[in-house]
Design an enzyme around this catalytic site. Structure first.
Site, mmCIF file in Angstrom:
data_model
loop_
_atom_site.group_PDB
_atom_site.id
_atom_site.type_symbol
_atom_site.label_atom_id
_atom_site.label_comp_id
_atom_site.label_asym_id
_atom_site.label_seq_id
_atom_site.Cartn_x
_atom_site.Cartn_y
_atom_site.Cartn_z
ATOM 1 N N THR A 237 0.808 -1.414 0.184
ATOM 2 C CA THR A 237 -0.044 -0.220 0.019
ATOM 3 C C THR A 237 0.808 1.376 -0.064
ATOM 4 O OG1 THR A 237 -0.175 -0.061 2.470
ATOM 5 C CG2 THR A 237 -2.006 -1.139 1.297
ATOM 6 N N ALA A 238 2.112 1.126 -0.356
ATOM 7 C CA ALA A 238 3.067 2.360 -0.336
ATOM 8 C C ALA A 238 3.087 2.903 -1.621
ATOM 9 C CB ALA A 238 4.451 1.826 0.140
ATOM 10 N N ARG A 239 4.054 2.291 -2.586
ATOM 11 C CA ARG A 239 4.411 2.792 -3.886
ATOM 12 C C ARG A 239 4.657 1.379 -4.737
ATOM 13 N NH1 ARG A 239 2.031 6.686 -2.398
ATOM 14 N NH2 ARG A 239 3.018 8.954 -2.457
ATOM 15 N N ASP A 263 -2.150 -2.307 -3.757
ATOM 16 C CA ASP A 263 -3.253 -0.744 -3.721
ATOM 17 C C ASP A 263 -2.369 0.278 -4.924
ATOM 18 O OD1 ASP A 263 -5.182 0.979 -3.186
ATOM 19 O OD2 ASP A 263 -3.983 1.980 -1.972
ATOM 20 N N GLU A 268 0.598 4.332 -12.852
ATOM 21 C CA GLU A 268 -0.579 4.841 -12.422
ATOM 22 C C GLU A 268 -0.940 6.076 -12.881
ATOM 23 O OE1 GLU A 268 -0.437 5.034 -8.115
ATOM 24 O OE2 GLU A 268 0.205 3.106 -8.040
ATOM 25 N N HIS A 286 -5.058 2.436 -5.680
ATOM 26 C CA HIS A 286 -4.487 3.226 -5.072
ATOM 27 C C HIS A 286 -5.345 4.191 -3.882
ATOM 28 C CE1 HIS A 286 -0.370 5.319 -4.686
ATOM 29 N NE2 HIS A 286 -0.738 5.467 -3.620
ATOM 30 N N ILE A 287 -6.221 3.658 -3.105
ATOM 31 C CA ILE A 287 -7.276 4.453 -2.609
ATOM 32 C C ILE A 287 -6.985 4.331 -1.067
ATOM 33 C CG2 ILE A 287 -8.959 4.416 -4.332
ATOM 34 C CD1 ILE A 287 -10.099 1.946 -2.780
ATOM 35 N N GLY A 288 -5.715 4.021 -0.460
ATOM 36 C CA GLY A 288 -5.335 3.843 0.750
ATOM 37 C C GLY A 288 -5.745 4.930 1.717
ATOM 38 N N SER A 289 -5.935 6.064 1.279
ATOM 39 C CA SER A 289 -6.350 7.207 2.189
ATOM 40 C C SER A 289 -7.743 7.616 1.974
ATOM 41 C CB SER A 289 -5.327 8.331 1.993
ATOM 42 O OG SER A 289 -5.147 8.817 0.953
#
Length: 319
Positions: A237-239, A263, A268, A286-289
């Site tokens: 979930t980082a990069r 994620d 991207e 990429h919806i971690g936050s």
């Protein structure tokens, strides 16, 4: 007093935009498309401040063409690998980020990905959704149990620690690699490893929470996937830059890695279409936050940094 001029490059939360419009002479990109190099260069002549997202790239070539008006880039993100910090510092432009406020949301998503990958969420959803569920047996969709397993965390910063706290609720044994060993009150009995290789050897589950840097590019490569226990599950979930995607697919094909939860990706938006054929990869865009609470908090943190800067103070999140 004349309000400082601010460009917000993407469609941030309504609460953030309302506050920005109250306090600044603000231009908002309601079209919500990424700012181009030309957009950034033009903005440097028209605005005192920019609140960008990870989608805007402040490369040395772009920053070299900035005018002298732009004073601060207040990122709406924790990661700043889209910003060339030495180039911005060379132009005396302050750079800030939004730490702390998205740790729990990202850790929640890492837990979702870990559980979904371990328990065949993609294949199971497809079978039920397509009407293909027509039998059952004790051997049907047997997954990997999380409770009591060994969890390896690469990067024990704010998000890594938040994820460890949630994993303890599953009685997981926490191991971690970090640039330095944590003090006991932060480690909370997690076991420190002084190398990534040592950590990998015990990680039934592996979760990546470190920044993307030249040193961490393809952190998980062919050699390192081979060091994991057979049948490990990996979560990122980082990069996307942290994982060699070809090496991951080879590890999945061989059974060295049982499943993955991702994620973020090398490219991207869009991701890697080659990953789509794997039912044992649980993927999100990429919806971690991406929770309302966190999006408001990120926007307000960026604005707090602007307020402090224009009040003549050093913003607390200055990099």
């Amino acid at each position: 007093m004349t309000k400082k001029r601010l460009w917000i490059t993407r469609r941030l939360s309504d609460a953030t935009l309302d506050r920005a419009k109250r306090d600044y002479d603000v231009v908002i990109n309601y079209d919500d498309t990424p700012g181009t190099a030309a957009d950034l260069i033009a903005a440097s002549a028209d605005f005192d401040a920019i609140i960008p997202c990870h989608s805007e790239l402040f490369s040395p070539e772009v920053v070299a063409q900035f005018s002298d008006r732009l004073q601060i880039v207040a990122n709406h993100s924790v990661g700043v690998d889209h910003c060339d910090l030495p180039a911005l510092e060379g132009r005396k432009i302050v750079v800030t980020n939004t730490p702390d406020v998205l740790s729990d949301a990202t850790a929640e998503l890492a837990m979702l990905l870990m559980l979904g990958a371990a328990r065949h969420a993609v294949a199971g959803d497809r079978i039920v959704r397509t009407g293909s569920w027509d039998s059952w047996s004790p051997a049907f969709m047997v997954g990997k149990q999380v409770t009591g397993a060994r969890l390896g965390i690469v990067g024990m910063g704010r998000v890594g620690r938040a994820f460890a706290a949630k994993a303890r609720g599953f009685d997981m044994e926490i191991h971690y690699f970090n640039r330095s060993e944590l003090p006991p009150h932060q480690a909370q009995s997690a076991i420190y490893h002084d190398s990534v290789e040592s950590l990998l050897e015990v990680a039934d589950f592996l979760s990546l929470h470190c920044p993307a840097t030249p040193e961490t590019l393809d952190l998980m490569n062919v050699d390192r996937f081979a060091r994991l226990p057979t049948g490990a599950v990996i979560v990122n979930t980082a990069r996307g830059a942290l994982v060699d995607e070809d090496a991951l697919m080879a590890a999945l094909d061989s059974g060295q890695v049982a499943a993955a939860g991702l994620d973020c990706f090398k490219i991207e938006p869009g991701g890697n279409p080659a990953l789509a054929k794997y039912d044992n990869i649980f993927m999100l865009p990429h919806i971690g936050s991406a929770t309302r609470t966190t999006r408001d908090a990120m926007g307000f943190r960026a604005l707090d940094n602007l307020d402090e800067f224009f009040a003549g103070k050093i913003p607390k999140d200055t990099l």
